[in-house]
Design a protein around this motif. Sequence first.
Motif, PDB file in Angstrom:
ATOM      1  N   GLY A 190      -0.225  14.726   6.872  1.00  0.00           N
ATOM      2  CA  GLY A 190       0.663  16.113   7.961  1.00  0.00           C
ATOM      3  C   GLY A 190       0.116  16.657   8.897  1.00  0.00           C
ATOM      4  O   GLY A 190      -1.019  16.047   9.144  1.00  0.00           O
ATOM      5  N   ALA A 191       1.177  17.529   9.104  1.00  0.00           N
ATOM      6  CA  ALA A 191       0.798  18.690  10.351  1.00  0.00           C
ATOM      7  C   ALA A 191      -0.882  19.423   9.957  1.00  0.00           C
ATOM      8  O   ALA A 191      -1.971  19.905  10.965  1.00  0.00           O
ATOM      9  CB  ALA A 191       1.432  19.154  11.159  1.00  0.00           C
ATOM     10  N   CYS A 244      -1.397  11.147  -1.615  1.00  0.00           N
ATOM     11  CA  CYS A 244      -0.247  11.713  -2.287  1.00  0.00           C
ATOM     12  C   CYS A 244       0.986  12.819  -1.046  1.00  0.00           C
ATOM     13  O   CYS A 244       0.133  12.285   0.298  1.00  0.00           O
ATOM     14  CB  CYS A 244      -1.491  13.450  -2.652  1.00  0.00           C
ATOM     15  SG  CYS A 244      -1.829  12.582  -4.414  1.00  0.00           S
ATOM     16  N   HIS A 245       1.444  13.515  -1.059  1.00  0.00           N
ATOM     17  CA  HIS A 245       2.854  14.321  -0.535  1.00  0.00           C
ATOM     18  C   HIS A 245       3.207  15.265  -1.652  1.00  0.00           C
ATOM     19  O   HIS A 245       2.870  15.260  -2.286  1.00  0.00           O
ATOM     20  CB  HIS A 245       3.242  13.349  -0.305  1.00  0.00           C
ATOM     21  CG  HIS A 245       4.151  14.101   0.695  1.00  0.00           C
ATOM     22  ND1 HIS A 245       4.249  14.298   2.114  1.00  0.00           N
ATOM     23  CD2 HIS A 245       5.274  15.135   0.977  1.00  0.00           C
ATOM     24  CE1 HIS A 245       5.247  14.918   2.792  1.00  0.00           C
ATOM     25  NE2 HIS A 245       5.632  15.363   2.205  1.00  0.00           N
ATOM     26  N   GLY A 246       3.201  16.401  -0.585  1.00  0.00           N
ATOM     27  CA  GLY A 246       2.895  17.397  -1.586  1.00  0.00           C
ATOM     28  C   GLY A 246       4.965  18.031  -1.436  1.00  0.00           C
ATOM     29  O   GLY A 246       5.733  17.054  -1.669  1.00  0.00           O
ATOM     30  N   LYS A 247       5.670  18.668  -2.143  1.00  0.00           N
ATOM     31  CA  LYS A 247       6.629  19.026  -2.187  1.00  0.00           C
ATOM     32  C   LYS A 247       7.765  19.064  -1.161  1.00  0.00           C
ATOM     33  O   LYS A 247       8.889  19.484  -1.491  1.00  0.00           O
ATOM     34  CB  LYS A 247       7.168  20.111  -3.624  1.00  0.00           C
ATOM     35  CG  LYS A 247       6.397  19.432  -4.696  1.00  0.00           C
ATOM     36  CD  LYS A 247       7.483  18.783  -5.512  1.00  0.00           C
ATOM     37  CE  LYS A 247       6.732  18.042  -7.024  1.00  0.00           C
ATOM     38  NZ  LYS A 247       7.338  17.063  -7.580  1.00  0.00           N
ATOM     39  N   THR A 248       7.195  19.293   0.408  1.00  0.00           N
ATOM     40  CA  THR A 248       8.237  19.901   0.883  1.00  0.00           C
ATOM     41  C   THR A 248       9.160  18.623   1.615  1.00  0.00           C
ATOM     42  O   THR A 248       8.821  16.997   1.062  1.00  0.00           O
ATOM     43  CB  THR A 248       7.328  20.011   2.061  1.00  0.00           C
ATOM     44  OG1 THR A 248       5.978  18.958   3.338  1.00  0.00           O
ATOM     45  CG2 THR A 248       6.570  21.591   2.041  1.00  0.00           C
ATOM     46  N   GLU A 249      10.068  18.555   2.168  1.00  0.00           N
ATOM     47  CA  GLU A 249      10.789  17.335   2.764  1.00  0.00           C
ATOM     48  C   GLU A 249       9.670  16.404   3.800  1.00  0.00           C
ATOM     49  O   GLU A 249       9.061  16.241   4.144  1.00  0.00           O
ATOM     50  CB  GLU A 249      11.720  18.095   3.731  1.00  0.00           C
ATOM     51  CG  GLU A 249      12.640  16.810   4.061  1.00  0.00           C
ATOM     52  CD  GLU A 249      13.854  17.036   5.083  1.00  0.00           C
ATOM     53  OE1 GLU A 249      14.777  16.323   5.897  1.00  0.00           O
ATOM     54  OE2 GLU A 249      13.414  18.763   5.758  1.00  0.00           O
ATOM     55  N   ILE A 250      10.077  14.235   2.883  1.00  0.00           N
ATOM     56  CA  ILE A 250      10.032  13.570   3.329  1.00  0.00           C
ATOM     57  C   ILE A 250      10.715  13.429   5.027  1.00  0.00           C
ATOM     58  O   ILE A 250      11.755  13.004   4.572  1.00  0.00           O
ATOM     59  CB  ILE A 250       9.115  13.063   3.076  1.00  0.00           C
ATOM     60  CG1 ILE A 250       8.469  12.991   1.588  1.00  0.00           C
ATOM     61  CG2 ILE A 250       8.970  11.445   3.675  1.00  0.00           C
ATOM     62  CD1 ILE A 250       7.897  11.698   0.779  1.00  0.00           C
TER      63      ILE A 250
END
Length: 457
Positions: A291-292, A377-383
Amino acid sequence: MPKPGHLQHRPLAARSGRRECGPAGGGALVGARHWLRQAGEIRVSTRKRRGRGDGTVCRRSRQDLRGASGAMIRNGHGAASAAGLKGPGDQRIVRVWCDGCYDMVHYGHSNQLRQARAMGDYLIVGVHTDEEIAKHKGPPVFTQEERYKMVQAIKWVDEVVPAAPYVTTLETLDKHNCDFCVHGNDITLTVDGRDTYEEVKQAGRYRECKRTQGVSTTDLVGRMLLVTKAHHSSQEMSSEYREYADSFGKCPGGQSPWTGVSQFLQTSQKIIQFASGKEPQPGETVIYVAGAFDLFHIGHVDFLQEVHKLAKRPYVIAGLHFDQEVNRYKGKNYPIMNLHERTLSVLACRYVSEVVIGAPYSVTAELLNHFKVDLVCHGKTEIVPDRDGSDPYQEPKRRGIFYQIDSGSDLTTDLIVQRIIKNRLEYEARNQKKEAKELAFLEATKQQEAPPGGEID
C-alpha cells in the motif's frame, strides 16, 4: 485457506536460496527487525515505582549487554524489559525517559526515540493529554488515545505512560525509576514561556539528541492544505508553497529556528539506522502487505497489528508503492509523504519486519516466489484495479493465500487531511503562538548571556 493463527510453516529448505536483487518491477529490499515477537510485551502503565534515591547511573558495556545469549538487548526484547532487573555483575539497567505530545507521529519522532533508546537499556515514553497540549501549545490533531497507541507501535519504545505531565520534573523521573530524560536539540516551553526541562537540566539528569531535519508537523500540514506535488521529488518548492513555508503561523516578530519548514534529504545511513536486515527464520510465517502507508497513522497500526496476530511467528513484509503509483490511484496531491519518508515511518513500526521500497502494484508470482510468501493481506479499503484493469491480488487469490483483514479502525489518510483542513485557522494560531514563545525565550537567553555593560557581537 489456513485459519488465522494456524498457518502452515515451510521447512528449512524452503527458506534458503533468497536472492539479493529485487523482483522485476519492485525496488530495493530493506530489513527492519521485528524487535517484539509478542504483542503483549509492550505495556501501558501508570503504576508508581519506587525511586532509587542515589540517582547513580551504572551503564553496562556492550560486551556485558550481550550476556550469555550473545545478542544485544534492544527494544524490550530480552531481560532488560522490567524495572529493577540487574545485569552481569549486579549492574543496574539504565532506564531512559522521553515525553512529548507525539501528535501526527512521523519518522522525526521515531528517530528521537531511537536515539534515546540507544542511550540506555529500557525506554519509557510519557505522552501528554489533549487538555495539557491545548493549554500549553494548541489543539492536537489526534486524540490522546490515538497518540498513546501510535507511540506503543514504535519499536524502540518499551513502555508508555499516559497522561504524563507537560513539565518534566525530578519527581516524574524518580516515580518511574528513570536515570535521565532525553529530548531533541530544540526547545519546549510552557504556556508562560518557561523551559519544560529546566528542573532536570539543573539536576544533571537531561540528555540531548539530534533533531531530525526535513520533517515537521508544520511541513506536513502545509502539504495537506496546498495541492502541490513538490514533495514527491527533489524539485524546488513552488512559489505558492514557499510562501506558505515562510509564513505559516509565523509570528510578526520573526522566525524561530525550531518552528518552520525544511527539506528532507534521505541517506543510506538513515535507512540503516532504522532497519536491521534480519532474514526470515525457519518456522516463521512470511506475510506480505502492500500500500501507500501515507502519513503512517493509527489506522495502519491497527491493520498491521491484526496481520501480526495471524501467525505464531510472523515475518511481515510491507511493500510501499512509488509516489507516481500512489498518485494514480489516490489522486490530488497524494501521497502527502514521499516514498523515502514513508519508508522510515513503516520501518519504525514494531509489527513490520521488512520493507520493499517501490513495490510493484500487482502482487505477482515472481514477487511471491522471491520472498517465499505464505500469506497476502489487505484491509477493507477499496482495491483499485491495475493500469490494465486487472485485479492486483489476482495471483495470491489464485493460490488461495489472500486474506482480507478488518482492523476495526475507520481512520484513513483522507480523514486526517479533513481534520486538518477543518481546523486550519486553529493550527495556524497554534504555530504562531509556539513561535512567539520561542523567540521570546531566545531573546531572554541572549540578554542573560550578554556581558555586563557591553553589547552582544
